[in-house]
Design an enzyme around this catalytic site. Structure first.
Site, PDB file in Angstrom:
ATOM      1  CD  GLU A 112      71.780  45.755  28.733  1.00  0.00           C
ATOM      2  OE1 GLU A 112      72.283  44.653  29.034  1.00  0.00           O
ATOM      3  OE2 GLU A 112      71.015  46.380  29.496  1.00  0.00           O
ATOM      4  CB  SER A 151       5.828  52.604  16.962  1.00  0.00           C
ATOM      5  OG  SER A 151       4.755  52.228  17.782  1.00  0.00           O
TER       6      SER A 151
END
Lengths: 774, 219
Positions: free
Chosen positions: A185, A468
């Site tokens: 780079e 229940s």
């Protein structure tokens, strides 16, 4: 007005032009100078306080290895693969493992946990079947007592930008990667002053020669600026500004600072709406391993990505990525960073990246239902912004293996009980909560039948009547009052109650039958509604409400008689809390999904430990559980007993609501509590009872998880007595020809009307007291 | 590449910039990477001190199947060690020879353990060496010696995950909460310990003593 204009027109050009030019130049210089000062000021303050918003990382409960731990070769291998450990021919570096028959050898990576550091170490694990037989390790390969693996990351709480990164200081970045990036780079990085005219010229020549762009002219400094201010338009002014900023940055800060920022800032990939920034995270993302474990070819591949993270994506474009990698390697060779031999090896290495189809994909989908619970728990103590930006580490109670096992059976199991869906109807939905029976830690959670998908989280948010499932609270309140025993006789007969100013309420049994005089335990096992209303009205609605609160229900319940049959709305996770307290023998421990939080560097912040409070007396709990185990042996869940032979005894309760809108089952063994809810989002009837729907799904899950049998030794004040098989209300009708043995409190023995103990000899009674039926 | 046309302007600007920025040269160079840990706006509110009702009557149960410890004898009074271990407490090491728990750089200096029970020694049970629980209990002792009681609690909880019905582990957790002056929590753990203590009379006596102290202190 007009005269002034005229007078200006008449002035000779030669007189005002130079003056204006001088003024313009002067002002222009001042403006440019101010601009420079402004840019310089901006870059210094921005960079100085450069602080990335770091997502919080969320970890599952780590696997602990010790002799006797439930773990198989396959399970541990899966776990190591999820962690990105590399299978290799010999184990030398952290993150490598090998399998030899029933032995796994590995070098762990080590991890900073809340309670201390787990060092990286060499470990040999021998398995026998589904458990660890021997554990050795360390430099001398001696026996080890316990080894904690690194935890699996199950998700992140991301910043709004979607940026994710793992910032690392420059010292932790391999030299080869720094070399590679600089080589490809910005090879004059250490020589230029932020912008590099020589580099630009060189790049131009190279590009013209190659006929395409092979090198860029931007320095690392300029690229860093571009990344930091990515959203700005690329105008001429912007480019000048960028260059000025690069010069300023280079002037004020060291090359190493700039390089470190670059290494952590640069964009290197995208996954959904998550942006992968920085090389450390990219290493995890593409290779499933930390930077320090990568080889030269892998580092070179990463170094090639800033040029075009999408174009050179090694997962999607492996050929391009390989070519790019070799370009990087060639540049490194040219510049003398690597030898020809290194180049030859690295440039012919096979490209091996984590494919998005494997573990990565799973972790992307993640565990959205559990994550919502984590987020909800954390939001009590942390604001959302802190979770998104502080880089916190969050340690949770999720058992990944258990969660995956549960998910693997859930969808098929729900499909197998689902009734045909009418046109336009919503499909049957599900929610599952599994907690540790002892500590209340949430170990697995499903918010829908397809649990990997985000959406309405029914486990937390579907607040439905529990039917229940409320009954154990009624019966426990009764047993605790000391006015009832398991052999108390209840009336399962028609009843009509009128609440002040309301309609008369006449409940019925599910099967529309009436059973007459029944034992208390039998009424719970077979879930008789009329007998339960009889009992609940005797005990008092306020006592039942109070019991629900003690068991962990957070809201007060409207005290209508219908609450006795489950006109109480709860989310599955709230039901799990109630049954958790029962499973822990009357000790309530708040359910927890988060264990601890540390800062990004591992220093402890907050811990959420076990809490426990005794809310019911053990003898009453023991008696209640006799009936709840009877649910499997004789009651509403006996249809599943055949499939649970290996696991019984277990305790549980079915639940069905009006018009079969909800099908529930909650049950527990020694190790786990599980709650399953089935229902439709549009509240349509499911055609399922608790037994034909949720119980079957629960059974599928619990056989898969191999739930431990319930072995609960009786408290000292429990004794066993024989009572008549048939309930009766007077000694005259007592029938002791057939009897059964039931547990009682020593100070709460059965009524004379059913007591058959007198019929036995003194020796029998003595023997009975010490008999332990389970 | 596209910037190439502007190099002249830049070179000019550089001169200006140097002039502009010369004033700031003396300020020093910050390290941007390290600054990320600087500000912490995390709001941490400890959620502790759950209020519990008074102690419920508790009865003992038979001990559940224990995975450890295989007791080597009935612990006598000789087995009782002082609550605050001597300063020369041996460092806990794993069998690899590496320290199991190394002090953290970022941790605040260990506070001197607040000894709230000068005459109340921790009851110790002989542990079979080499079991996960004994290794973790050694770490618990070390953490207590360093005054890091919350870390000790975390380690005890880890041991409990392996042996959830071990009365002694629940007792140790109760003792740690007592030392932290979280008396209602201590009582809750002590009651839980009692429910698993079964026929171990020595342990039951110790737990009851701790439960009594916790309830007294909580009042």
């Amino acid at each position: 007005m007009s005269t002034t204009r005229q007078s200006r027109k008449t002035q000779p050009k030669t007189r005002w032009w130079p003056k204006l030019m001088r003024r313009l130049f002067l002002w222009g210089t001042v403006v440019v100078a101010l601009w420079c000062v402004w840019i310089d000021y901006q870059i210094r303050s921005d960079f100085k306080s450069l602080q990335w918003a770091l997502p919080a990382r969320v970890y599952a409960r780590p696997v602990e290895l010790y002799v006797g731990a439930e773990q198989s070769v396959t399970q541990l291998t899966d776990y190591l693969q999820r962690l990105g450990y590399a299978r290799s021919a010999r184990v030398s570096n952290p993150g490598e493992y090998m399998v030899e028959g029933s032995r796994i050898m590995m070098r762990t990576r080590g991890f900073d946990f809340w309670d201390g550091e787990e060092p990286s170490t060499y470990v040999e694990v021998d398995f026998s079947g589904n458990s660890v037989r021997a554990l050795r390790g360390g430099q001398m390969n001696r026996e080890l007592a316990i080894v904690r693996m690194d935890p699996i990351e199950i998700g992140q709480i991301n910043p709004e930008t979607g940026e994710d990164r793992v910032p690392v200081p420059l010292e932790e970045i391999p030299q080869a990667l720094k070399d590679a990036v600089i080589a490809v780079e910005d090879q004059r990085f250490y020589d230029h002053f932020g912008v590099d005219p020589i580099g630009i010229a060189r790049a131009m020549v190279a590009n013209v020669r190659a006929g395409e762009i092979v090198q860029g002219g931007s320095t690392l400094t300029q690229q860093l600026i571009k990344n930091l201010y990515l959203n700005r338009d690329q105008t001429l002014r912007r480019k000048i500004e960028e260059a000025l900023m690069a010069l300023s940055l280079d002037f004020h800060f060291s090359k190493d600072d700039i390089l470190a920022a670059y290494m952590n800032e640069i964009f290197l990939g995208q996954q959904g709406n998550r942006a992968i920034h920085g090389f450390a995270l990219a290493s995890e993302f593409y290779f499933g391993r930390p930077l320090s474990e990568l080889d030269l070819d892998e580092l070179a591949l990463l170094a090639g990505l800033p040029r075009g993270a999408s174009y050179y994506n090694p997962q999607r474009n492996p050929e391009r990525a390989t070519i790019r990698r070799n370009v990087v390697l060639a540049r490194m060779l040219d510049l003398g960073y690597i030898t020809k031999a290194q180049y030859d090896v690295a440039s012919t290495a096979r490209l091996e990246v984590v494919t998005p189809s494997s573990s990565q994909q799973r972790s992307t989908r993640g565990y959205p239902a559990f994550m919502e619970l984590v987020f909800r728990d954390l939001s009590r103590d942390y604001d959302a912004n802190a979770l998104r930006t502080e880089g916190l580490r969050i340690f949770t109670t999720l058992d990944v293996a258990m969660q995956n096992s549960m998910e693997s059976v859930l969808a098929n199991s729900v499909a197998s009980v689902e009734r045909p869906v009418p046109e336009g109807g919503t499909p049957l939905e599900a929610a599952v909560v599994i907690t540790d029976a002892s500590t209340g830690e949430v170990r697995a959670l499903a918010g829908g039948r397809r649990s990997g998908f985000a959406g309405f989280n029914r486990a937390l948010n579907a607040v439905r009547p529990i039917g229940s499932l409320v009954k154990p609270a009624v019966y426990l309140a009764a047993l605790e009052s000391r006015q009832f025993t398991l052999a108390s006789v209840l009336a399962d007969s028609p009843i009509e109650l009128t609440i002040q100013g309301g309609e008369p309420w006449a409940p019925r049994n599910y099967d529309d039958k009436m059973y007459g005089d029944v034992y208390l335990y039998d009424a719970l096992e077979r879930s008789m509604n009329l007998a339960t209303v009889d009992l609940g009205m005797q005990v008092g609605l306020d006592k039942v409400d109070e019991m629900l609160t003690r068991l962990g229900h957070p809201r007060s319940v409207p005290e209508y008689p219908s609450m006795l049959l489950g006109a109480v709305d709860m989310a599955p996770v709230e039901v799990a809390q109630l049954y958790q307290t029962l499973a822990a023998n009357g000790f309530r421990s708040p359910l927890r999904a988060v264990e601890a939080v540390t800062s990004g560097d591992g220093s402890p912040l907050e811990r959420y430990g076990i809490a426990t409070e005794q809310v019911a007396d053990p003898a009453s709990i023991f008696l209640l559980e006799y009936a709840m185990q009877g649910v499997f042996e004789r009651g509403t869940a006996r249809t599943s007993a055949g499939r649970l032979v290996r696991n019984l005894p277990l305790a549980g309760k079915t639940g069905t609501t009006n018009d079969m809108r909800d099908s529930w089952f909650a049950g527990y063994g020694n190790d786990l509590v599980g709650v399953v809810w089935l229902g439709h989002d549009d509240n349509r009837d499911t055609g399922l009872t608790g037994a034909t729907g949720a119980l079957r799904v629960w059974t599928d899950i619990m056989t898969e998880l191999d739930i431990q049998p319930r072995r609960n030794p009786p408290p000292q004040e429990i004794t066993w007595q024989r009572v008549a098989l048939q309930a009766s209300r007077s000694p005259e009708s007592r029938d002791c020809r057939t009897t059964q043995s039931l547990p009682f409190r020593t100070d709460g023995l059965p009524d004379i009307a059913v007591d058959c103990e007198d019929n036995g000899s003194v020796f029998d009674r003595f023997f009975d007291r010490f008999r332990d039926r389970r | 590449m596209q910037l190439h046309g502007q190099r002249l302007v830049l070179t000019l600007a550089l001169v200006t910039l140097n002039a502009c920025s010369a004033n700031y040269m003396s300020r020093g160079i910050p390290a941007p990477i390290e600054s990320r840990d600087g500000s912490s706006t995390v709001t941490t509110t400890p959620r502790m001190g759950r209020v519990m009702p008074g102690p419920a009557p508790t009865t003992s149960q038979e001990p559940a199947a224990r995975t450890f410890p295989a007791q080597t004898g009935v612990p006598g009074i000789d087995d009782v060690t002082p609550a605050t271990p001597p300063a020369t407490y041996p460092p806990v090491t794993s069998s690899t020879g590496q320290p199991v728990y190394s002090p953290r750089d970022s941790a605040p200096p260990a506070p001197v353990p607040q000894d709230t029970r000068p005459s109340n020694p921790v009851y110790t049970q002989p542990q079979e060496a080499g079991t996960p629980a004994s290794a973790l209990l050694a770490s618990v002792d070390a953490a207590i010696a360093e005054g890091e009681l919350e870390r000790a609690a975390a380690l005890a909880e880890r041991a409990l995950r392996i042996s959830p019905r071990d009365a002694y582990l629940w007792y140790r957790l109760a003792d740690i909460r007592y030392q932290q002056q979280r008396y209602t929590d201590a009582a809750g753990f002590a009651q839980r310990a009692l429910s698993f203590a079964g026929s171990d009379r020595e342990l039951t006596r110790e737990i009851n003593a701790l439960l009594g102290r916790s309830n007294d202190a909580a009042r």
